[in-house]
Design a protein around this motif. Structure first.
Motif, mmCIF file in Angstrom:
data_model
loop_
_atom_site.group_PDB
_atom_site.id
_atom_site.type_symbol
_atom_site.label_atom_id
_atom_site.label_comp_id
_atom_site.label_asym_id
_atom_site.label_seq_id
_atom_site.Cartn_x
_atom_site.Cartn_y
_atom_site.Cartn_z
ATOM 1 N N ASP A 1 0.834 -1.195 0.000
ATOM 2 C CA ASP A 1 0.000 0.000 0.000
ATOM 3 C C ASP A 1 0.873 1.250 0.000
ATOM 4 O OD1 ASP A 1 -2.127 1.721 0.091
ATOM 5 O OD2 ASP A 1 -3.115 0.729 1.771
ATOM 6 N N THR A 2 0.379 2.307 -0.635
ATOM 7 C CA THR A 2 1.168 3.529 -0.778
ATOM 8 C C THR A 2 1.137 4.410 0.469
ATOM 9 O OG1 THR A 2 -0.743 4.595 -1.811
ATOM 10 C CG2 THR A 2 0.895 3.595 -3.275
ATOM 11 N N SER A 3 0.259 4.121 1.387
ATOM 12 C CA SER A 3 0.167 4.900 2.630
ATOM 13 C C SER A 3 0.031 3.963 3.821
ATOM 14 C CB SER A 3 -1.031 5.855 2.596
ATOM 15 O OG SER A 3 -0.889 6.825 1.587
ATOM 16 N N PRO B 1 7.417 7.999 6.946
ATOM 17 C CA PRO B 1 7.504 8.921 5.808
ATOM 18 C C PRO B 1 6.600 10.132 6.013
ATOM 19 C CG PRO B 1 6.202 6.992 5.229
ATOM 20 C CD PRO B 1 6.787 6.721 6.588
ATOM 21 N N SER B 2 7.009 11.252 5.443
ATOM 22 C CA SER B 2 6.218 12.476 5.559
ATOM 23 C C SER B 2 5.099 12.531 4.536
ATOM 24 C CB SER B 2 7.120 13.704 5.384
ATOM 25 O OG SER B 2 8.139 13.720 6.354
ATOM 26 N N THR B 3 5.139 11.664 3.551
ATOM 27 C CA THR B 3 4.148 11.678 2.492
ATOM 28 C C THR B 3 3.873 10.252 2.032
ATOM 29 O OG1 THR B 3 3.612 12.622 0.323
ATOM 30 C CG2 THR B 3 5.912 11.950 0.691
ATOM 31 N N GLU C 1 -4.542 7.753 -2.275
ATOM 32 C CA GLU C 1 -5.841 7.066 -2.336
ATOM 33 C C GLU C 1 -6.941 8.096 -2.104
ATOM 34 O OE1 GLU C 1 -7.841 2.856 -0.858
ATOM 35 O OE2 GLU C 1 -6.318 3.818 0.391
ATOM 36 N N GLY C 2 -7.477 8.630 -3.198
ATOM 37 C CA GLY C 2 -8.483 9.684 -3.105
ATOM 38 C C GLY C 2 -9.828 9.190 -2.637
ATOM 39 N N ARG C 3 -10.133 7.975 -2.970
ATOM 40 C CA ARG C 3 -11.313 7.279 -2.453
ATOM 41 C C ARG C 3 -10.971 5.801 -2.412
ATOM 42 N NH1 ARG C 3 -16.211 8.800 -5.234
ATOM 43 N NH2 ARG C 3 -17.128 6.935 -4.333
ATOM 44 N N LYS C 4 -11.788 4.995 -1.770
ATOM 45 C CA LYS C 4 -11.456 3.594 -1.560
ATOM 46 C C LYS C 4 -11.105 2.911 -2.882
ATOM 47 C CE LYS C 4 -11.147 -0.069 1.101
ATOM 48 N NZ LYS C 4 -10.112 -0.173 2.156
ATOM 49 N N GLY C 5 -9.850 2.445 -2.984
ATOM 50 C CA GLY C 5 -9.420 1.702 -4.157
ATOM 51 C C GLY C 5 -9.145 2.540 -5.387
#
Length: 398
Positions: free
Chosen positions: A63-65, A103-105, A222-226
């Motif tokens: 995952d990216t976050s 990470p900060s981002t 992730e702007g919205r789920k998935g």
């Protein structure tokens, strides 16, 4: 003879025994002592600190976050480097107690990363750990279409406006991935209109000559789920001269000012009764040398269909323009006759550069402000065009 033989045997036994004893207490015990010393030295040099990295080495579809974490036990982190294949570093921060790094981002999607971390124990001895992983490749993505264009020069009322291709349900994460720097420095804040539009502006109109740089780091957000952003872009624009024009619907005039000084007063016609022009601060969002205006597109049925309207500057998304008018007769400066637009005298075909409409069109920039007052209509909605200036700073930043 017997005595001689016994003497030789005694000497041989003594010599053998002496040689064996000497070898055991010297080389043997020395080897043992040396072995114990090397082991103790190795134990003394080895750090007690333990570095752990999540996700595990070789992990895929990370995952990216929230997935990347580095920690230290029995010691404190002193250095953490996270880089992609191009050597671009991921910014992060070691906690005050040295026990963790985050990470900060967010991370970019579909990207391979390497991690190198070092920690020290209480005696200053270091321990290091290296790892690598790859982030997920999303099936569903979004981008933001934006205005103004990169490299453009715009008026003092121009916000930086983003319209997203998907509705955003994690607005804080998206907004955090957008940074705006200005020279000279000024506080710039974002405001969401619904879940698919985000505008940025300062409290007051931009200062002439301000340089604005926007960094969109939406890849992996992730702007919205998935649904993940797939956009990394830098956009720069410059604020031009300060031009603000004030339309008085009662006096049928428009005063064009630059740096607060009136440079021209132009007779106009605005919306007639029942079709009154919006009041408020409006920003030119589009300039069209010629366009078609059809009443059906704005809910006015077949009341008009003019295929060659010249020198048109858009003020609202709902269809309000400030434009050239070659059919208005003597309305300019005398009475209001339009269906809500602001009309300036022009000629059919727009070929005459000396008429008021052509002059204004040629002296205007995308982002210039047009203020309408003394109309019988309400104040234009902040999201109807680039017109967020009609919202107080407190509401804008709330």
């Amino acid at each position: 003879m017997l005595a001689l033989i016994l003497g030789v045997l005694l000497l041989a036994v003594t010599a053998c025994g002496g040689g064996g004893a000497g070898s055991g207490s010297g080389s043997g015990s020395g080897d043992a002592k040396s072995g114990k010393g090397d082991s103790a030295a190795a134990e003394t040099k080895q750090s007690e600190a333990i570095v752990s990295i999540t996700p595990k080495d070789g992990a895929k579809s990370v995952d990216t976050s929230g997935a990347l974490k580095v920690a230290a036990t029995k010691g404190k982190l002193t250095e953490v480097q996270v880089k992609d294949a191009k050597g671009t570093a991921v910014e992060g921060k070691i906690a005050a107690d040295g026990a963790s790094w985050t990470p900060s981002t967010h991370l970019a999607s579909g990207t391979a990363y390497t991690v190198h971390a070092i920690a020290k124990d209480s005696k200053g001895r270091t321990a290091a750990e290296d790892s690598g992983f790859t982030t997920l490749t999303p099936k569903n993505t979004f981008i933001g279409t934006f205005t103004p264009e990169d490299g453009s020069t715009v008026g003092v009322g121009m916000p930086f406006s983003l319209r997203f291709t998907r509705g955003i349900t994690s607005p804080d994460d998206v907004e955090k991935a957008i940074t705006i720097k200005t020279s000279p420095a000024v506080d710039v804040q974002g405001h969401w209109f619904g879940n698919d539009r985000l505008d940025f502006r300062p409290e007051h109109y931009w200062k002439e000559g301000t340089k604005v740089t926007v960094q969109l780091r939406l890849d992996g957000v992730e702007g919205r789920k998935g649904v993940y952003g797939k956009q990394n872009k830098t956009v720069s624009f410059t604020i031009g001269r300060n031009q603000v024009s004030v339309v008085d619907a009662k006096k049928h005039t428009m005063k064009v000012t630059q740096d607060g000084k009136t440079i021209r007063t132009i007779p106009v016609t605005t919306g007639k009764p029942g079709y009154d022009t919006w009041n408020g601060q409006m920003v030119i969002s589009e300039k069209l040398a010629v366009t078609r205006m059809n009443g059906e597109t704005v809910g006015y049925g077949g009341e008009y269909d003019i295929k060659d309207v010249p020198h048109a500057s858009r003020l609202t998304d709902s269809g309000t323009f400030l434009h050239g008018n070659y059919w208005g007769g003597d309305a300019f400066g005398n009475y209001n006759a339009s269906h809500g637009c602001v009309g300036l005298r022009d000629v059919k075909g727009g070929y005459d550069s000396g008429v008021p409409a052509a002059w204004f069109f040629n002296h205007s920039l995308i982002g210039d402000v047009v203020i309408v007052k003394n109309s019988h209509d309400a104040t234009v909605a902040p999201d109807n065009g680039l017109n967020g200036w009609n919202m107080s700073w407190d509401k804008w930043t709330a």
